[in-house]
Scaffold this motif. Structure first.
Motif, short mmCIF file in Angstrom:
data_model
loop_
_atom_site.label_atom_id
_atom_site.label_comp_id
_atom_site.label_asym_id
_atom_site.label_seq_id
_atom_site.Cartn_x
_atom_site.Cartn_y
_atom_site.Cartn_z
N GLN A 32 0.83 -1.21 0.00
CA GLN A 32 0.00 0.00 0.00
C GLN A 32 0.86 1.25 0.00
O GLN A 32 0.55 2.23 -0.69
CB GLN A 32 -0.94 -0.01 1.21
CG GLN A 32 -2.05 -1.02 1.07
CD GLN A 32 -2.89 -1.13 2.33
OE1 GLN A 32 -2.41 -0.89 3.42
NE2 GLN A 32 -4.15 -1.49 2.15
N GLU A 51 -10.23 3.37 -3.27
CA GLU A 51 -10.88 2.20 -3.85
C GLU A 51 -9.95 1.48 -4.83
O GLU A 51 -9.85 0.25 -4.83
CB GLU A 51 -12.17 2.64 -4.57
CG GLU A 51 -12.93 1.49 -5.19
CD GLU A 51 -14.14 1.96 -5.98
OE1 GLU A 51 -14.57 1.21 -6.87
OE2 GLU A 51 -14.63 3.08 -5.71
N GLN A 79 -5.89 -6.24 -3.42
CA GLN A 79 -6.58 -7.53 -3.52
C GLN A 79 -6.05 -8.34 -4.70
O GLN A 79 -5.87 -9.55 -4.60
CB GLN A 79 -8.09 -7.32 -3.65
CG GLN A 79 -8.90 -8.57 -3.45
CD GLN A 79 -8.68 -9.18 -2.07
OE1 GLN A 79 -8.64 -8.47 -1.07
NE2 GLN A 79 -8.50 -10.47 -2.02
N LYS A 130 -7.30 -0.39 -2.98
CA LYS A 130 -7.82 -1.65 -2.42
C LYS A 130 -7.92 -2.72 -3.49
O LYS A 130 -7.62 -3.89 -3.25
CB LYS A 130 -9.18 -1.42 -1.77
CG LYS A 130 -9.12 -0.70 -0.45
CD LYS A 130 -10.51 -0.49 0.12
CE LYS A 130 -10.43 0.33 1.40
NZ LYS A 130 -11.77 0.65 1.93
#
Length: 199
Positions: free
Chosen positions: A83, A94, A101, A97
């Motif tokens: 991150q 968003e 993922q 993320k």
């Protein structure tokens, strides 16, 4: 450990916000396919038609994602480090993320693909050696001419090969000193860091 991205890689990844969140999954799938099977121009064109995006944008996005996923998987960076690495790109929360993922879902598969691509080198199996000394010859009654003969057995994929090497003791001592120096350098912090990142 943070992943350092060059300006070109940042530019390639910079096109991801234009593609939209829905396209990230498709681009990620294409990036993993690129690693598995190599370049697929038709797949890029089909994705560009499906997502209604320029083909060059798709290609740059796939190249950027491929680099991001392979380097992150190679270094096995943690979620927080991943991150922090992509935070410099200035993406929305968003999108960050979605990329996280994508990395977590494909990390193990990418590492297995990279391990298959690594060159298979022979490994040490055993060693035989012999010391020969010529004490005299017909022309010279007193001479000492030592020679060390080494037979190195290597194995690769259950196949065994042997290499025969012959040298004089002074060259062998020099070789031993160089190898000991290399082993000493492997204990330095810099080399440990490099080896840790290669695993």
């Amino acid at each position: 450990m943070l992943l350092v991205l060059s300006e070109e890689q940042k530019a390639h990844l910079g096109c991801l916000p234009r593609t939209g969140g829905a396209a990230i999954g498709e681009l990620g799938r294409l990036a993993v396919e690129l690693l598995r099977r190599g370049a697929a121009p038709r797949a890029c064109e089909a994705a560009a038609r499906k997502l209604n995006i320029d083909v060059d944008t798709i290609k740059h996005g796939i190249e950027g994602l491929t680099y991001l996923l392979t380097e992150s998987s190679k270094l096995m960076i943690s979620e927080i480090d991943f991150q922090d690495s992509i935070h410099v790109l200035g993406f929305s929360g968003e999108l960050n993320k979605l990329l996280l993922q994508l990395y977590l879902d494909n990390r193990k598969e990418i590492r297995s693909i990279l391990s298959e691509l690594a060159p298979k080198l022979p490994s040490y199996h055993s060693l035989e050696w012999r010391l020969d000394v010529q004490l005299a010859s017909r022309s010279l009654r007193q001479q000492i001419k030592p020679a060390v003969t080494i037979k190195l057995h290597l194995s690769q994929d259950e196949d065994q090969t042997a290499q025969v090497l012959q040298t004089d003791p002074s060259t062998l001592l020099h070789l031993i000193q160089q190898l000991e120096q290399a082993l000493g350098e492997m204990k330095t912090n810099h080399c440990r860091r490099i080896v840790r990142n290669m695993k």
